[in-house]
Design an enzyme around this catalytic site. Structure first.
Site, short mmCIF file in Angstrom:
data_model
loop_
_atom_site.label_atom_id
_atom_site.label_comp_id
_atom_site.label_asym_id
_atom_site.label_seq_id
_atom_site.Cartn_x
_atom_site.Cartn_y
_atom_site.Cartn_z
N GLY A 36 31.31 41.90 46.37
CA GLY A 36 32.76 41.72 46.46
C GLY A 36 33.34 41.19 45.18
N ASN A 37 34.59 40.76 45.24
CA ASN A 37 35.21 40.16 44.06
C ASN A 37 36.12 39.02 44.50
OD1 ASN A 37 38.02 41.23 44.43
ND2 ASN A 37 36.87 43.17 44.36
N ARG A 38 36.72 38.35 43.53
CA ARG A 38 37.43 37.11 43.84
C ARG A 38 38.91 37.29 44.10
NH1 ARG A 38 35.93 33.62 38.89
NH2 ARG A 38 37.36 32.16 39.85
#
Ligand code: CTP
Length: 409
Positions: free
Chosen positions: A208-210
């Site tokens: 995922g990412n932030r």
């Protein structure tokens, strides 16, 4: 400076009690609020409550304090009229210009922006009569917030709930901030993607990412406040649905692509604020991947995800559709941004510099918006909503320019 004057119209629905919270938020944030309930609204919340909370007398009809000509003055003096809840009957009266009580008179004399927050049963909201009345009001420039989905009166659930008062308040604040120029995106449909995609590796893990989704939500909220019909495609966000916005929830890049392609054909603008994973694991393990004693872990093989922005920019669903991308860069921000704008083929690219505490999860943003026409619009450090307003200004400019050039042909 005088406090902004807000008229809070309340019509007769069970959600009238929620308007008390809206009233409190408006007064506490420095607005001078005059409550104008309908006679049936008083079945749900009494005049004493409205009067005590607003600090003004309350009347439902035009025969009180006649020397002050309230049926004309209240509307004329208002900077904003918000009707919450707006029943199907009130919407019908407003659409047809009826004036049989103080609220409907006020709606006819007001020359300021008007916001309706409807609340009713799903069947009533979906009835062709209501649909046409809502379309009429929107065409005339009113902001009609989409009702929320959820529990209705009794055991029913569905679309028709009054949106959260905090969200209605946000819409009012935004509409007021834009002044009397009116909702310039009325009649437009915009699609906004927000959040960050998650690419599952096994039932418990993902890549995922932030991205928090805050910028995309700010875009959705501001567009709704400017009168647009908004479809927000939200990837793994944890925020409540913004008022008046249709929210489609997705998880992966492939799901995000499907949702965008489904909504885009009908859209005047598509804004890709979501952080889309460029790669996904080539294989999904249906059982949890376990560590094995004495063995190194298996490498994770990745495959490319489709580039949604490039795809919608290339195959425009309709003539004049404006496509906007976002780019997060760490080095050579402008040069990389220009290259990306060309590569993706979009009309506008919002370029942020990312770094510690910048952009991801923060309430603020700083950016440059690059245009395919060579324009460069710097956006100083400020709230994500301020950046959102500038993006919509640029989109609106392009949409009206395209409409102008179509008319002259
Ligand atoms: N985007 C997309 N589909 C992807 C990846 C990105 O639609 N598979 C969109 C994002 O929503 C954003 C824009 O493209 O609006 C820029 O994304 P970015 O990840 O910065 O672009 P990349 O092409 O991945 O460039 P780089 O590899 O240089 O980071």
């Amino acid at each position: 400076m005088d406090k902004p004057k807000v008229v809070l119209g309340v019509s007769g629905g069970i959600a009238a009690y929620k308007a008390c919270e809206l009233l409190r938020r408006l007064t506490e944030s420095g607005h001078d609020v005059r409550v104008v309930p309908t006679q049936s609204a008083l079945h749900f919340v009494g005049a004493a409550t409205w009067s005590a909370l607003s600090g003004h007398p309350v009347s439902t009809e035009v025969w009180t304090d006649v020397h002050e000509v309230p049926h004309v003055r209240i509307g004329q003096r208002a900077d904003l009229v918000v009707v919450a809840p707006a029943t199907t009957d009130l919407l019908a009266k407003a659409a047809h210009g009826l004036a049989d009580d103080l609220l409907t008179n006020t709606l006819l004399t007001a020359r300021c922006p008007v916001v309706f927050a409807p609340a009713m049963h799903t069947e009533m909201w979906e009835h062709p009569a209501t649909r046409e009345n809502v379309a009429t009001l929107r065409r005339r420039g009113a902001v009609v917030i989409e009702p929320a989905v959820g529990r209705l009166t009794g055991a029913d659930t569905g679309k028709g709930r009054l949106p959260d008062p905090a969200e209605i308040f946000e819409t009012c604040r935004r509409v007021l901030a834009r002044g009397v120029t009116g909702p310039d995106l009325a009649g437009r449909h915009v699609v906004v993607s927000a959040g960050g995609t998650r690419e599952p590796l096994d039932p418990v893990r993902f890549l995922g990412n932030r991205s928090s989704g805050k910028q995309g939500y700010a875009l959705a909220r501001t567009a709704a406040a400017r009168g647009a019909r908004v479809t927000l495609i939200a990837a793994n966000t944890a925020m409540p649905d913004p008022a008046g916005v249709d929210v489609v929830r997705v998880g992966t890049a492939v799901q995000l692509r499907e949702a965008v392609l489904k909504a885009a054909p009908d859209a005047d603008a598509v804004v890709m604020a979501a952080a889309v994973a460029d790669f996904r694991p080539a294989q999904y393990a249906t059982g949890k991947i376990k560590k094995k004693d004495g063995q190194e872990p298996e490498p994770i093989v990745l495959v490319r995800n489709p580039d949604i922005l490039a795809e919608i920019a290339k195959d425009r669903a309709r003539e004049g559709q404006v496509v906007v991308g976002f780019a997060a860069e760490t080095d050579d921000v402008l040069a990389n941004g220009r290259t990306k704008l060309r590569r993706k083929g979009c009309d506008l690219l919002v370029v942020n510099e990312v770094g510690e505490r910048k952009t991801f999860g923060s309430e603020e943003n700083e950016a440059v918006v690059l245009g395919a026409d060579g324009s460069e619009t710097p956006v100083p450090h400020g709230p994500k909503e301020a950046l959102a307003e500038i993006v919509w200004d640029l989109v609106e400019h392009r949409l009206s320019r395209a409409a102008g050039s179509l008319e002259s042909h």
